[in-house]
Design an enzyme around this catalytic site. Structure first.
Site, short mmCIF file in Angstrom:
data_model
loop_
_atom_site.label_atom_id
_atom_site.label_comp_id
_atom_site.label_asym_id
_atom_site.label_seq_id
_atom_site.Cartn_x
_atom_site.Cartn_y
_atom_site.Cartn_z
CE LYS A 126 6.74 2.07 -4.63
NZ LYS A 126 5.75 2.30 -5.64
C1 PLP Z 1 5.05 1.83 -6.87
C2 PLP Z 1 5.52 1.98 -8.27
C3 PLP Z 1 4.70 2.51 -9.28
C4 PLP Z 1 3.23 2.78 -9.11
O1 PLP Z 1 2.90 3.62 -8.09
P1 PLP Z 1 1.41 3.56 -7.42
O2 PLP Z 1 1.42 4.78 -6.57
O3 PLP Z 1 1.37 2.29 -6.63
O4 PLP Z 1 0.43 3.59 -8.50
C5 PLP Z 1 5.24 2.73 -10.52
N1 PLP Z 1 6.52 2.41 -10.79
C6 PLP Z 1 7.33 1.86 -9.87
C7 PLP Z 1 8.74 1.56 -10.23
C8 PLP Z 1 6.85 1.61 -8.58
O5 PLP Z 1 7.66 1.04 -7.68
#
Ligand code: PLP
Length: 308
Positions: A126
């Site tokens: 992210k």
């Molecule tokens: C990455 C992501 C998540 C989950 O996040 P984590 O920190 O990996 O649990 C949820 N929704 C979307 C759209 C994502 O891209």
């Protein structure tokens, strides 16, 4: 409020909103599975609505008027326009895992101008990372208290009396973010604007380098909005072949995402989402991260050009 992951943040938001058996939660199928799993964790039913192919976000007209809740995903970092819904569901949760640093005419994504809660992820892929981590923002004190309890076993501590005393009315989890991860997060947060600005610069550069190719470029943010550009997802014909040619040249293209209704765990929904399927068939995310650099980006463009 920090959580141990974006998934834990979404689970916390669904629980704090009081969603559960008998409730229907609408979301998009063009997302990571966690967007829908959050509803199932609390025993609510998932309804998947189709997208608007121009924005790749939910089509506001496809959101059922009688849904109890909406989990609105800002796909690729382009904020879904929450003002475009004719009826506001009882609960509105934003899944802003892609959209940290994005802006709407009402301010930063996460200010909950048109939602109850907004969830972020700090997973390494992210825009900012704590290695694993997440957060929920809200303007509602009652929701904030529930989120805090849910994250910490459900523990309620009376303000008076001995320190050992506590009670649990509702079960919670250990979804806390550790201090070490939080320290990483505060340092990353200071660089957020620079990261998102660089992502926008590289995205604009991709646009000008790719404009003559027979591909569909990603939707742009309207004036008054800022794209978060977690992803730069183009649409190409013969996607499988293009994907393999680029991968064989060492270019880290990816596909976001296998639509949620294609996952075995969601087969029972038996839903038909033609616009999601059509977009999915052609989607291809090109490498986009602040340290990409112009020379690497030129190579990606050249490789894509020759694979078409
Ligand atoms: C990455 C992501 C998540 C989950 O996040 P984590 O920190 O990996 O649990 C949820 N929704 C979307 C759209 C994502 O891209």
């Amino acid at each position: 409020m920090a959580f141990s992951s974006g998934t834990a943040a979404l689970h916390g938001a669904a629980a704090a909103a009081g969603l559960g058996p008998g409730d229907t939660v609408t979301t998009t199928a063009l997302s990571f599975s966690a967007s829908a799993n959050a509803a199932r964790y609390v025993g609510a039913a998932v309804a998947l609505a189709d997208i608007d192919p121009d924005t790749l976000n939910l089509d506001p007209a496809a959101v059922p008027r009688d849904t109890d809740a909406l989990i609105a995903v800002h796909y690729a970092g382009l904020p879904f326009d929450l003002r475009s819904l004719d009826t506001r569901p009882r609960v509105v949760i934003e899944d802003a895992a892609h959209a940290i640093g994005a802006l709407t005419p009402d301010g930063a994504v996460g200010n909950c101008a048109h939602s109850d809660m907004c969830c972020f992820s700090f997973h390494p892929v992210k825009t900012i990372t704590t290695t694993e981590g997440g957060a929920v923002t809200t303007n509602d004190r009652v929701l904030a208290d529930r989120l805090r309890r849910f994250r910490h076993h459900g523990i309620q501590q009376p303000s008076t009396g001995p320190a050992w005393q506590y009670d649990i009315e509702e079960l919670g989890y250990n979804y806390r973010l550790s201090d070490i991860h939080a320290a990483l997060g505060s340092s990353q947060l200071r660089r957020l604007d620079a990261f998102v600005a660089e992502r926008n610069r590289l995205a604009e550069r991709y646009r000008s380098l790719l404009e003559d190719l027979p591909i569909t470029l990603p939707p742009e943010a309207e004036p008054g909005w800022r794209h978060g550009y977690h992803l730069f997802a183009v649409r190409v014909d013969h996607r499988r072949r293009v994907y393999e040619m680029l991968r064989s040249r060492g270019i880290g293209v990816q596909v976001h995402y296998v639509p949620i209704h294609h996952l075995t765990a969601y087969e029972d929904l038996e839903v038909s989402l033609p616009r999601t399927d059509e977009a999915y068939e052609r989607l291809l995310s090109l490498p986009l991260f602040p340290s990409l650099g112009d020379a690497d980006q030129d190579q990606v463009v050249e490789a894509l050009r020759s694979s078409l």
